[in-house]
Every structure is written in C-alpha cells, then in structure tokens.
Design a protein around this motif. Structure first.
Motif, short mmCIF file in Angstrom:
data_model
loop_
_atom_site.label_atom_id
_atom_site.label_comp_id
_atom_site.label_asym_id
_atom_site.label_seq_id
_atom_site.Cartn_x
_atom_site.Cartn_y
_atom_site.Cartn_z
N SER A 1 0.85 -1.27 -0.06
CA SER A 1 0.05 0.14 0.22
C SER A 1 0.89 1.27 -0.02
CB SER A 1 -1.01 0.25 1.05
OG SER A 1 -0.25 0.07 2.54
N THR A 2 1.90 1.24 0.64
CA THR A 2 2.99 2.47 0.68
C THR A 2 3.58 2.61 -0.76
OG1 THR A 2 3.64 1.99 2.88
CG2 THR A 2 5.26 3.24 1.49
N ARG B 1 1.80 1.95 -3.52
CA ARG B 1 0.72 2.53 -4.19
C ARG B 1 0.54 3.83 -3.91
NH1 ARG B 1 -1.73 -2.19 -2.67
NH2 ARG B 1 -3.20 -1.13 -1.46
N ALA B 2 0.93 4.32 -2.62
CA ALA B 2 0.75 5.55 -2.14
C ALA B 2 1.63 6.57 -2.84
CB ALA B 2 0.67 5.66 -0.71
N ASP C 1 -0.94 0.02 6.66
CA ASP C 1 -1.44 0.76 5.53
C ASP C 1 -1.42 2.24 5.96
OD1 ASP C 1 -1.78 -1.30 3.97
OD2 ASP C 1 -3.88 -1.60 4.54
N TRP D 1 -0.78 4.91 2.92
CA TRP D 1 -1.80 5.05 2.42
C TRP D 1 -3.01 5.72 2.92
CZ3 TRP D 1 -3.16 4.19 -2.75
CH2 TRP D 1 -4.55 4.17 -2.88
N ASN D 2 -3.21 5.44 4.22
CA ASN D 2 -4.52 5.96 5.05
C ASN D 2 -4.53 7.40 5.48
OD1 ASN D 2 -5.76 3.32 5.02
ND2 ASN D 2 -4.82 2.77 7.15
#
Length: 255
Positions: free
Chosen positions: A24-25, A27-28, A243, A246-247
């Motif tokens: 997720s990181t 992707r962020a 996550d 991302w969050n």
C-alpha cells in the motif's frame, strides 16, 4: 495545497517486521507522484544504507538527519561535525566510555561489534563493519550513533561544544551538528524547490522526526510512533504495517 512530501524510512516507509515497504505504501508513493507531489527521503541513514528500492525514484534525499542533502543536480547541503567535537567523541570511545557508529559520506563503521550494536543492526536490517575508531579522522564525520541509555547523553554533550543528540530508538542516540537535524535538511529542500512550509507534509515515527515536523505545515505520525511524536503531529495514522502511509494520504486528500 501540498506540493512536497517528506518520508522517514525506518518505521515509516519500511516495516521493522519485514524490512520492506508495504504494497500500500508503494501504491501511495506512485499516486502522490501522479498528482505532481514531490517525494523526498528524510532519514538518519546515509545513501549507502538505503535499500535498493529507495535509491531512485525520489525527487531529493535528506540523509544523515539533514546533514547531507542532494538531488539529481547534486549536493545542496553539507554540514559535517566540527573536528574538535569529533576528537572529543573519538577520545571517549578510545577510553571505553561508550561504543559508537561513525557515519561519513562514503562509508560507516563501528568500533566494536558488541551485542547492543548487533541488536541495532538487526533492527535496521544492516551489517555494520568494525574498524579502528581513529579512522574517523580519514574523512568528515556527518553523524555519530552513540550507544548510551536515554538520559545519559550528558556524558558526551558535556565534552563537546557544537553537537546535539536525538533518538529513534532507546539503544543509541544520533549525534549531529547543533545546526543540524532533519529540519535544516527539509528547509534547504523546500528552498531548493521554491516552496513554503505550508506546501509540505512530513511522515515519521521517531524523536528525530520532531524537528522535521516543525519545518512543515502538515505532520503525520505513524501509528507505531513514539507517544511524544504523536502528540506533536497534526495527524496520526495507522501503523506502517497497517497501511499507515496510504491511509494518511487518503485522509488528507492527497490521493
């Protein structure tokens, strides 16, 4: 409007459990770049201690807790420890007062591979090279990692004149020039980009990230951050393994 994002590494981009970036990181970071937000590493690590996946793809690098900063065009901040203070700390290591990791531009080494030193190496997924502490005089020293307990920093601060100490672990403290710290690196980078503090966000988890938080308009503490870091942040997210990056980016409307 946020135009630059600064990221600590250990406990922020990289998991202490896997020593890798959560998917997720990854992707962020890609989503931030797609929005035109400049992504910057801001770490206590030198370049040669960066994992391969972090050695490229960022717009700038604030390394060695802000003492050595560079981008694709070259170095724009270089601030080593004063030679007199290097001599004072080296002298205490030679006397057996404490052990230390020496960080120079091209290499780092420890005076001894004690159990405590090896525990730090495992925590950061690094291999420390032992060498004679006198090799600290071979090249400018940008940072020492001094292996003393919290509250014992006075043992070397009383013998030096122009250094400061900060931490991200109880196992050692980072020793940097008094006019050093991540804030100085962040400020130099924002000047490089032509941006103001209100246009930047910083992500971190350790005490050495607090100065960085003071240099930006928005600060994010990871869920695994020290309580003192969470108290000073403008936003607290979930842990690095949950996550967190991302969050936070979603909650702040950055992606």
């Amino acid at each position: 409007m946020i135009k630059a994002a600064f990221f600590d590494i250990d406990g922020t981009l990289l998991s202490f459990e896997t020593h890798a970036m959560p998917p997720s990181t990854v992707r962020a970071l890609a989503a931030l770049r797609a929005q035109g937000i400049r992504c910057v590493i801001s770490s206590g690590r030198p370049t040669y201690q960066l994992p391969p996946e972090l050695r490229e793809g960022f717009d700038a690098y604030v390394t060695l807790n802000g003492q050595l900063c560079y981008d694709a065009e070259g170095t724009y901040r270089s601030c080593p420890i004063a030679e007199a203070d290097v001599r004072a700390i080296v002298g205490q290591v030679e006397e057996g007062v404490f052990d230390a990791l020496v960080l120079q531009r091209e290499r780092s080494f420890v005076n001894a591979l004690t159990p405590r030193v090896q525990a730090v190496a495992r925590q950061a997924n690094l291999v420390y090279e032992p060498d004679d502490i006198a090799r600290a005089f071979d090249a400018p020293v940008y940072q020492f990692c001094v292996f003393v307990e919290p509250g014992e920093e006075g043992v070397f601060l009383d013998k030096t004149t122009s250094v400061a100490a900060t931490r991200w672990t109880n196992l050692f403290c980072d020793v940097v020039p008094r006019e050093g710290g991540k804030a100085f690196g962040v400020e130099a980078t924002l000047a490089r980009f032509g941006l103001g503090p209100e246009e930047a966000v910083a992500f971190g988890d350790g005490e050495n990230d607090l100065s960085m938080f003071g240099a930006v308009g928005t600060s994010v503490a990871m869920g695994n951050a020290w309580d003192s870091v969470k108290e000073r942040a403008t936003h607290v997210t979930t842990g690095v393994d949950d996550d967190g990056i991302w969050n936070a980016c979603r909650a702040l409307g950055l992606i």
